[in-house]
Design an enzyme around this catalytic site. Structure first.
Site, PDB file in Angstrom:
ATOM      1  N   CYS A 178       0.820  -1.229   0.000  1.00 59.01           N
ATOM      2  CA  CYS A 178       0.000   0.000   0.000  1.00 59.01           C
ATOM      3  C   CYS A 178       0.844   1.265   0.000  1.00 59.01           C
ATOM      4  O   CYS A 178       0.323   2.354  -0.210  1.00 59.01           O
ATOM      5  CB  CYS A 178      -0.958  -0.008   1.184  1.00 59.01           C
ATOM      6  SG  CYS A 178      -2.022  -1.448   1.202  1.00 59.01           S
ATOM      7  N   ASN A 199     -10.175   0.575   0.463  1.00 60.83           N
ATOM      8  CA  ASN A 199      -8.718   0.473   0.404  1.00 60.83           C
ATOM      9  C   ASN A 199      -8.308  -0.099  -0.953  1.00 60.83           C
ATOM     10  O   ASN A 199      -8.506  -1.277  -1.225  1.00 60.83           O
ATOM     11  CB  ASN A 199      -8.241  -0.435   1.544  1.00 60.83           C
ATOM     12  CG  ASN A 199      -6.738  -0.570   1.614  1.00 60.83           C
ATOM     13  OD1 ASN A 199      -6.030  -0.193   0.676  1.00 60.83           O
ATOM     14  ND2 ASN A 199      -6.240  -1.112   2.699  1.00 60.83           N
ATOM     15  N   HIS A 230      -2.657   7.010   3.024  1.00 62.81           N
ATOM     16  CA  HIS A 230      -3.242   5.745   2.572  1.00 62.81           C
ATOM     17  C   HIS A 230      -4.617   5.584   3.224  1.00 62.81           C
ATOM     18  O   HIS A 230      -4.801   5.901   4.404  1.00 62.81           O
ATOM     19  CB  HIS A 230      -2.315   4.588   2.973  1.00 62.81           C
ATOM     20  CG  HIS A 230      -2.893   3.254   2.653  1.00 62.81           C
ATOM     21  ND1 HIS A 230      -3.437   2.959   1.424  1.00 62.81           N
ATOM     22  CD2 HIS A 230      -3.022   2.127   3.410  1.00 62.81           C
ATOM     23  CE1 HIS A 230      -3.878   1.720   1.447  1.00 62.81           C
ATOM     24  NE2 HIS A 230      -3.641   1.194   2.627  1.00 62.81           N
TER      25      HIS A 230
HETATM   26  O1  UT7 Z   1      -3.845  -1.492   3.664  1.00 63.03           O
HETATM   27  C1  UT7 Z   1      -3.513  -2.677   4.330  1.00 63.03           C
HETATM   28  C2  UT7 Z   1      -3.429  -2.411   5.716  1.00 63.03           C
HETATM   29  N1  UT7 Z   1      -4.610  -2.828   6.418  1.00 63.03           N
HETATM   30  C3  UT7 Z   1      -5.066  -2.071   7.398  1.00 63.03           C
HETATM   31  O2  UT7 Z   1      -4.566  -0.999   7.617  1.00 63.03           O
HETATM   32  C4  UT7 Z   1      -6.137  -2.583   8.290  1.00 63.03           C
HETATM   33  C5  UT7 Z   1      -5.928  -2.094   9.698  1.00 63.03           C
HETATM   34  N2  UT7 Z   1      -6.882  -2.656  10.603  1.00 63.03           N
HETATM   35  C6  UT7 Z   1      -8.149  -2.229  10.637  1.00 63.03           C
HETATM   36  O3  UT7 Z   1      -8.541  -1.340   9.905  1.00 63.03           O
HETATM   37  C7  UT7 Z   1      -9.096  -2.836  11.651  1.00 63.03           C
HETATM   38  O4  UT7 Z   1      -8.351  -3.613  12.561  1.00 63.03           O
HETATM   39  C8  UT7 Z   1     -10.201  -3.717  10.988  1.00 63.03           C
HETATM   40  C9  UT7 Z   1     -11.186  -2.851  10.225  1.00 63.03           C
HETATM   41  C10 UT7 Z   1      -9.559  -4.743  10.055  1.00 63.03           C
HETATM   42  C11 UT7 Z   1     -10.978  -4.464  12.068  1.00 63.03           C
HETATM   43  O5  UT7 Z   1     -11.539  -3.519  12.980  1.00 63.03           O
HETATM   44  P1  UT7 Z   1     -11.384  -3.740  14.561  1.00 63.03           P
HETATM   45  O6  UT7 Z   1     -12.088  -2.647  15.225  1.00 63.03           O
HETATM   46  O7  UT7 Z   1      -9.909  -3.896  14.823  1.00 63.03           O
HETATM   47  O8  UT7 Z   1     -12.180  -5.068  14.784  1.00 63.03           O
HETATM   48  P2  UT7 Z   1     -11.650  -6.485  15.310  1.00 63.03           P
HETATM   49  O9  UT7 Z   1     -10.799  -7.151  14.283  1.00 63.03           O
HETATM   50  O10 UT7 Z   1     -11.085  -6.306  16.672  1.00 63.03           O
HETATM   51  O11 UT7 Z   1     -13.024  -7.291  15.431  1.00 63.03           O
HETATM   52  C12 UT7 Z   1     -14.037  -6.876  16.333  1.00 63.03           C
HETATM   53  C13 UT7 Z   1     -15.252  -7.746  16.085  1.00 63.03           C
HETATM   54  C14 UT7 Z   1     -14.932  -9.230  15.999  1.00 63.03           C
HETATM   55  O12 UT7 Z   1     -15.978  -9.945  16.627  1.00 63.03           O
HETATM   56  P3  UT7 Z   1     -15.805 -10.482  18.130  1.00 63.03           P
HETATM   57  O13 UT7 Z   1     -14.616 -11.390  18.098  1.00 63.03           O
HETATM   58  O14 UT7 Z   1     -15.565  -9.258  18.968  1.00 63.03           O
HETATM   59  O15 UT7 Z   1     -17.096 -11.153  18.398  1.00 63.03           O
HETATM   60  C15 UT7 Z   1     -14.973  -9.507  14.518  1.00 63.03           C
HETATM   61  O16 UT7 Z   1     -15.314 -10.833  14.213  1.00 63.03           O
HETATM   62  O17 UT7 Z   1     -15.849  -7.384  14.843  1.00 63.03           O
HETATM   63  C16 UT7 Z   1     -16.073  -8.578  14.082  1.00 63.03           C
HETATM   64  N3  UT7 Z   1     -16.034  -8.233  12.658  1.00 63.03           N
HETATM   65  C17 UT7 Z   1     -17.117  -7.839  11.980  1.00 63.03           C
HETATM   66  N4  UT7 Z   1     -18.423  -7.675  12.351  1.00 63.03           N
HETATM   67  C18 UT7 Z   1     -19.267  -7.257  11.405  1.00 63.03           C
HETATM   68  C19 UT7 Z   1     -14.964  -8.230  11.840  1.00 63.03           C
HETATM   69  N5  UT7 Z   1     -15.357  -7.837  10.616  1.00 63.03           N
HETATM   70  C20 UT7 Z   1     -16.679  -7.602  10.671  1.00 63.03           C
HETATM   71  C21 UT7 Z   1     -17.645  -7.166   9.736  1.00 63.03           C
HETATM   72  N6  UT7 Z   1     -18.916  -7.009  10.144  1.00 63.03           N
HETATM   73  N7  UT7 Z   1     -17.327  -6.896   8.446  1.00 63.03           N
END
Ligand code: UT7
Length: 328
Positions: free
Chosen positions: A110, A280, A250
């Site tokens: 990225c 993204n 980004h």
């Molecule tokens: O360009 C490449 C670089 N990539 C990035 O920069 C990504 C950086 N990371 C992020 O943007 C965030 O970490 C994410 C958007 C990927 C995830 O957000 P988060 O606030 O860190 O959520 P999490 O991974 O801690 O997940 C929280 C909850 C989980 O459920 P439980 O375990 O708490 O029950 C996930 O399963 O949210 C759940 N979850 C979703 N729920 C509904 C994950 N994706 C989804 C979804 N819809 N699409």
């Protein structure tokens, strides 16, 4: 300090997929995606190929720059999601636009666009080029597992290009970094069928070739580095962040951008946000934002533009440009 940006262009797929459309086949909803990422919809290839988008973005940038394909000395494509392993996407663009110059790809994930500027700067400084076309083209919908709600909602497809000309103030600052970690975000290439390879197929394991990412770790890396790298830029250039006219980051998560804005005390009106409708698009995010600013007439000659990219690697790329498209 070796170049200036002469023109920009971009091309997105016709189809834009909304959060509500995703919740029809995934356990997700508009509220989660919007509040956790800032994304409302993402452009996704249907009938277009990545080649079509890359070539169209290139043509638009050449037109904006008033440069012909024959005048190019190099074409550098940035991509981590090309449809072919070989040849380079840049070769496909070269053929499509009718150029004859050398063409090659850079994979800086990225942050790829900033890595390409770094390479271009070297070519200009060595006196080996007058005009370089940089095309960032990504088909992230091919890398995402569309049954994995934690990944597929985050990405989009698209291409953006800039024509660089020798001479000018840019880059006022350019720094790329790599903290080697091949695990935190990765996507395996397809396994071959060598009867001697004892690790290839096994290595794919349950991941297959889809992108795997430990999102929270990447989030922390991004926020930490957006702050430390921009502070370093300020210290090394003596240009106060308050004097920078545009911040082009980004677009991985609106919350990452917001955290950087808050911790650095930036004026949010100087920070471009496209993630709501582009999601993204990996290395295409930064040049896509530049093209948006250019076409909205938001970039004035002399404006200072700071770029910051981060991603798989783990890599960062930080750059300070002076906008001077009229320079011949
Ligand atoms: O360009 C490449 C670089 N990539 C990035 O920069 C990504 C950086 N990371 C992020 O943007 C965030 O970490 C994410 C958007 C990927 C995830 O957000 P988060 O606030 O860190 O959520 P999490 O991974 O801690 O997940 C929280 C909850 C989980 O459920 P439980 O375990 O708490 O029950 C996930 O399963 O949210 C759940 N979850 C979703 N729920 C509904 C994950 N994706 C989804 C979804 N819809 N699409």
């Amino acid at each position: 300090m070796s170049f200036h940006i002469m023109g920009t262009g971009s091309a997105l797929p016709r189809r834009s997929v909304t959060n509500d459309e995703l919740s029809a086949f995934l356990e997700t909803d508009d509220e989660w995606i919007t509040t956790r990422t800032g994304i409302k919809s993402r452009p996704v290839c249907t009938t277009e190929t990545l080649d079509d988008l890359a070539a169209e973005a290139a043509r638009r940038a050449l037109e904006a720059a008033g440069v012909t394909a024959a005048e190019l000395d190099y074409i550098i494509c940035t991509t981590c999601s090309a449809e072919r392993v070989t040849p380079a996407e840049a070769c496909v663009v070269q053929q499509a636009i009718g150029a004859t110059c050398p063409a090659f790809d850079v994979n800086g994930a990225c942050a790829g666009y900033v890595f390409a500027l770094d390479v271009a700067d070297g070519l200009f400084c060595a006196g080996r080029a007058e005009r370089i076309l940089v095309v960032s083209a990504e088909k992230m919908s091919r890398m995402a597992d569309w049954t994995d709600r934690a990944i597929c909602v985050l990405f989009g497809d698209g291409a953006a290009a800039t024509v660089l000309g020798r001479g000018g103030d840019s880059p006022l600052y350019l720094r790329t970094t790599t903290e080697g970690d091949a695990d935190v975000i990765h996507s395996w290439a397809p396994a071959g069928n060598s009867p001697f390879d004892e690790v290839g197929a096994a290595r794919l394991g349950e991941d297959g070739t889809f992108m795997q990412m430990r999102g929270r770790e990447v989030f922390k890396f991004a926020v930490t580095h957006i702050v430390s790298e921009l502070q370093l830029m300020e210290k090394r250039t003596g240009v106060a962040l308050s004097d920078v006219d545009h911040f082009v980051f980004h677009q991985a998560n609106k919350r990452i951008i917001d955290a950087g804005v808050e911790r650095l005390g930036l004026d949010p009106s100087r920070v471009i946000v496209t993630i709501d409708h582009t999601a993204n698009v990996s290395s295409a995010c930064i040049p896509l934002s530049l093209d948006t600013l250019a076409r909205d007439d938001a970039l004035k000659p002399g404006d200072l533009v700071a770029l910051f990219g981060f991603g798989s690697g783990l890599v960062t790329g930080t750059c300070l440009l002076r906008w001077q498209p009229a320079l011949a």
